[in-house]
Scaffold this motif. Sequence first.
Motif, short mmCIF file in Angstrom:
data_model
loop_
_atom_site.label_atom_id
_atom_site.label_comp_id
_atom_site.label_asym_id
_atom_site.label_seq_id
_atom_site.Cartn_x
_atom_site.Cartn_y
_atom_site.Cartn_z
N ASN A 98 18.67 -45.61 -0.72
CA ASN A 98 18.18 -44.75 0.35
C ASN A 98 17.17 -45.54 1.18
N GLU A 99 15.96 -45.01 1.36
CA GLU A 99 14.99 -45.68 2.22
C GLU A 99 14.22 -46.80 1.51
N PHE A 100 14.41 -46.95 0.23
CA PHE A 100 13.63 -47.92 -0.52
C PHE A 100 14.32 -49.27 -0.63
N ALA A 101 13.55 -50.32 -0.31
CA ALA A 101 13.99 -51.70 -0.51
C ALA A 101 13.33 -52.20 -1.77
N TYR A 102 14.12 -52.69 -2.70
CA TYR A 102 13.61 -53.26 -3.94
C TYR A 102 13.67 -54.77 -3.81
N LEU A 103 12.51 -55.39 -3.76
CA LEU A 103 12.42 -56.83 -3.60
C LEU A 103 12.26 -57.48 -4.96
N ALA A 104 13.22 -58.32 -5.32
CA ALA A 104 13.17 -59.07 -6.56
C ALA A 104 12.38 -60.34 -6.29
N THR A 105 11.25 -60.50 -6.96
CA THR A 105 10.36 -61.62 -6.67
C THR A 105 10.11 -62.47 -7.91
N GLY A 106 9.41 -63.56 -7.70
CA GLY A 106 9.04 -64.44 -8.79
C GLY A 106 7.98 -63.87 -9.71
N PHE A 107 7.41 -62.72 -9.36
CA PHE A 107 6.40 -62.11 -10.22
C PHE A 107 6.76 -60.72 -10.70
N GLY A 108 7.82 -60.12 -10.19
CA GLY A 108 8.24 -58.78 -10.58
C GLY A 108 9.03 -58.11 -9.48
N VAL A 109 8.91 -56.79 -9.39
CA VAL A 109 9.66 -56.00 -8.41
C VAL A 109 8.66 -55.35 -7.45
N VAL A 110 8.94 -55.46 -6.16
CA VAL A 110 8.10 -54.83 -5.14
C VAL A 110 8.96 -53.80 -4.42
N VAL A 111 8.42 -52.60 -4.23
CA VAL A 111 9.15 -51.53 -3.57
C VAL A 111 8.56 -51.34 -2.18
N PHE A 112 9.44 -51.37 -1.17
CA PHE A 112 9.04 -51.19 0.22
C PHE A 112 9.79 -50.00 0.80
N ASP A 113 9.07 -49.08 1.41
CA ASP A 113 9.67 -47.89 2.03
C ASP A 113 10.05 -48.24 3.46
N THR A 114 11.34 -48.27 3.76
CA THR A 114 11.80 -48.65 5.10
C THR A 114 11.74 -47.50 6.09
N ASP A 115 11.46 -46.28 5.62
CA ASP A 115 11.21 -45.16 6.54
C ASP A 115 9.76 -45.20 7.02
N LYS A 116 8.84 -45.29 6.07
CA LYS A 116 7.41 -45.25 6.39
C LYS A 116 6.85 -46.63 6.73
N LEU A 117 7.64 -47.68 6.51
CA LEU A 117 7.22 -49.06 6.74
C LEU A 117 5.92 -49.37 5.99
N GLU A 118 6.00 -49.20 4.67
CA GLU A 118 4.85 -49.50 3.83
C GLU A 118 5.30 -49.88 2.43
N PHE A 119 4.47 -50.71 1.79
CA PHE A 119 4.72 -51.05 0.40
C PHE A 119 4.34 -49.87 -0.46
N LYS A 120 5.21 -49.50 -1.41
CA LYS A 120 4.98 -48.33 -2.26
C LYS A 120 4.44 -48.71 -3.63
N ASP A 121 4.97 -49.78 -4.22
CA ASP A 121 4.56 -50.10 -5.58
C ASP A 121 4.97 -51.52 -5.94
N THR A 122 4.38 -52.02 -7.01
CA THR A 122 4.74 -53.31 -7.59
C THR A 122 4.88 -53.12 -9.09
N TYR A 123 5.96 -53.64 -9.64
CA TYR A 123 6.21 -53.53 -11.07
C TYR A 123 6.14 -54.93 -11.69
N ILE A 124 5.16 -55.16 -12.52
CA ILE A 124 5.04 -56.40 -13.29
C ILE A 124 5.63 -56.08 -14.65
N ILE A 125 6.81 -56.63 -14.94
CA ILE A 125 7.61 -56.11 -16.06
C ILE A 125 7.73 -57.06 -17.24
N GLY A 126 7.04 -58.19 -17.21
CA GLY A 126 7.11 -59.12 -18.33
C GLY A 126 6.43 -58.58 -19.57
N ASN A 127 6.75 -59.17 -20.69
CA ASN A 127 6.13 -58.77 -21.96
C ASN A 127 4.61 -58.88 -21.83
#
Length: 155
Positions: free
Chosen positions: A52-81
């Motif tokens: 939907n409106e969310f872009a999930y960016l796969a990065t070298g440090f985790g996952v970043v969620v960007f809202d393409t409707d509101k044009l803002e970063f929503k969250d960052t997930y640092i998922i390593g042990n």
Amino acid sequence: MVKFNTHNNTLLIIYSNSNIDVIKGNTITNFSDIKRKNITADKTVYNVSFYNEFAYLATGFGVVVFDTDKLEFKDTYIIGNSGAYLTVYDVARNADTIIAATQSGLKSALLNSNLSNFQNWSNVSGVPAGAYNIVEKYGNYFLANYSSRFTSSVK
């Protein structure tokens, strides 16, 4: 990298330095948040997937969620042990689950959990351990690419 969100006709242009231009209609907006982030981890954006409106960016440090409707970063997930940075090469989701293809295997979490808490992410069982560089949702399934020869230098 150039990615297009058909949900709202938004174009993301992601440069090798992790600077992001978002084109919506006739407006170009720059987002340098990842580029400017003061972390020691790899800030490369390896891939982008949309739900939907969310872009999930796969990065070298985790996952970043960007809202393409509101044009803002929503969250960052640092998922390593233990909450460590973990290179994520791709992300896919359905209505209730998110899957990350990482340098150390597939990790999943339920969307109704606190995704910012690394403890809610677990290794997907029943698949070989090792690096995965692609994960896609196909119908009711997730498909992933595994390679015992895959290294973190592949983008």
